[in-house]
Design a protein around this motif. Structure first.
Motif, PDB file in Angstrom:
ATOM      1  N   LEU A  57      20.892   7.061  34.295  1.00 13.29           N
ATOM      2  CA  LEU A  57      19.567   6.414  34.497  1.00 13.29           C
ATOM      3  C   LEU A  57      18.659   6.156  33.326  1.00 13.29           C
ATOM      4  CD1 LEU A  57      18.840   7.486  38.093  1.00 13.29           C
ATOM      5  CD2 LEU A  57      19.965   5.224  37.380  1.00 13.29           C
ATOM      6  N   ARG A  83      20.275  -3.283  35.651  1.00  7.88           N
ATOM      7  CA  ARG A  83      21.311  -3.604  36.606  1.00  7.88           C
ATOM      8  C   ARG A  83      22.562  -3.792  36.268  1.00  7.88           C
ATOM      9  NH1 ARG A  83      19.041  -3.248  41.517  1.00  7.88           N
ATOM     10  NH2 ARG A  83      16.742  -3.572  41.480  1.00  7.88           N
ATOM     11  N   LEU A  86      24.030  -0.501  34.842  1.00  9.26           N
ATOM     12  CA  LEU A  86      24.570   0.518  36.082  1.00  9.26           C
ATOM     13  C   LEU A  86      25.463   0.061  36.799  1.00  9.26           C
ATOM     14  CD1 LEU A  86      21.051   2.059  36.899  1.00  9.26           C
ATOM     15  CD2 LEU A  86      22.948   3.126  35.327  1.00  9.26           C
ATOM     16  N   TYR A  94      23.218   0.724  43.580  1.00 10.55           N
ATOM     17  CA  TYR A  94      22.922   2.112  43.480  1.00 10.55           C
ATOM     18  C   TYR A  94      21.575   1.876  43.125  1.00 10.55           C
ATOM     19  CZ  TYR A  94      23.345   6.830  43.091  1.00 10.55           C
ATOM     20  OH  TYR A  94      22.992   8.105  42.999  1.00 10.55           O
ATOM     21  N   VAL A  95      21.089   1.157  42.497  1.00 11.42           N
ATOM     22  CA  VAL A  95      19.606   1.220  42.059  1.00 11.42           C
ATOM     23  C   VAL A  95      18.747   0.683  43.055  1.00 11.42           C
ATOM     24  CG1 VAL A  95      17.932   0.673  40.211  1.00 11.42           C
ATOM     25  CG2 VAL A  95      20.070   1.176  39.393  1.00 11.42           C
ATOM     26  N   HIS A  96      17.615   1.428  43.499  1.00 15.01           N
ATOM     27  CA  HIS A  96      16.605   0.679  44.385  1.00 15.01           C
ATOM     28  C   HIS A  96      15.559   0.029  43.638  1.00 15.01           C
ATOM     29  CE1 HIS A  96      16.936   4.119  47.783  1.00 15.01           C
ATOM     30  NE2 HIS A  96      18.041   4.302  47.025  1.00 15.01           N
ATOM     31  N   VAL A 124      12.915   3.226  36.588  1.00 19.26           N
ATOM     32  CA  VAL A 124      14.317   3.079  37.281  1.00 19.26           C
ATOM     33  C   VAL A 124      14.453   4.240  38.540  1.00 19.26           C
ATOM     34  CG1 VAL A 124      16.917   2.893  37.378  1.00 19.26           C
ATOM     35  CG2 VAL A 124      15.568   2.158  35.462  1.00 19.26           C
ATOM     36  N   LYS A 125      14.354   3.567  39.721  1.00 20.80           N
ATOM     37  CA  LYS A 125      14.360   4.615  40.812  1.00 20.80           C
ATOM     38  C   LYS A 125      16.061   4.540  41.509  1.00 20.80           C
ATOM     39  CE  LYS A 125       9.561   5.253  41.882  1.00 20.80           C
ATOM     40  NZ  LYS A 125       8.671   5.156  42.705  1.00 20.80           N
ATOM     41  N   ALA A 126      16.564   5.474  41.650  1.00 17.84           N
ATOM     42  CA  ALA A 126      17.853   5.599  42.482  1.00 17.84           C
ATOM     43  C   ALA A 126      17.939   6.876  43.332  1.00 17.84           C
ATOM     44  CB  ALA A 126      18.954   5.554  41.423  1.00 17.84           C
ATOM     45  N   ASP A 138      14.601  10.221  45.880  1.00 23.67           N
ATOM     46  CA  ASP A 138      14.466   9.385  44.679  1.00 23.67           C
ATOM     47  C   ASP A 138      14.583  10.093  43.321  1.00 23.67           C
ATOM     48  OD1 ASP A 138      14.443   6.666  45.786  1.00 23.67           O
ATOM     49  OD2 ASP A 138      12.474   6.464  45.845  1.00 23.67           O
TER      50      ASP A 138
END
Length: 151
Positions: A57, A83, A86, A94-96, A124-126, A138
């Protein structure tokens, strides 16, 4: 002369009797210890997976910041780059969230420059992986890049 032989025989007989009572203890020991070892190994594997996801990330956030910091590039370039980076490693969904914004960083006076520096910050939040890649909460990674100004 017969006495030492009797002692040796009785010692050997006692040793055999002592060890004879231990038969069957190895499977029981294995059954008690193996779940603990398995939990320890799986925990280490999950921790290494979580650290790998966090590092991935961070790398994707940095790549997104560099893509959005290029001269004339829109901020949506950060979202597309993150995006795409990843999707090949963690999967496309996978990424929020991915957010990109310009941030002003003050420089120290008396150094090479006295003006403030503008950088692109990408967050980036996942999900944090708890069991495999499935997780809760997160995990946030931040990347920065200096904004290029065109002529």
């Amino acid at each position: 002369m017969s006495r030492p032989c009797e002692c040796r025989e009785s010692l050997a007989r006692r040793a055999r009797q002592c060890w004879w009572g231990e038969s069957g203890s190895e499977p029981a020991s294995f059954a008690l210890v193996m779940p603990l070892v398995l939990i320890l190994v799986l925990g280490l594997l999950q921790l290494s997976l979580a650290l790998w996801v966090h590092t991935t990330l961070i790398d994707a956030a940095g790549a997104g910041a560099h893509a959005a910091a290029l001269s004339g590039a829109p901020t949506s370039a950060a979202d597309d780059t993150v995006r795409a980076a990843l999707a090949s490693t963690l999967g496309p969904g996978y990424v929020h969230t991915v957010s990109a914004e310009r941030v002003t960083v003050a420089t120290l006076h008396g150094s090479y420059s006295t003006s403030d520096l503008e950088v692109m910050e990408v967050q980036v939040k996942a999900p944090m992986p708890v069991i495999g890649l499935f997780g809760v909460g997160d995990l946030t990674a931040v990347g920065h890049a200096v904004i290029e100004e065109g002529p």
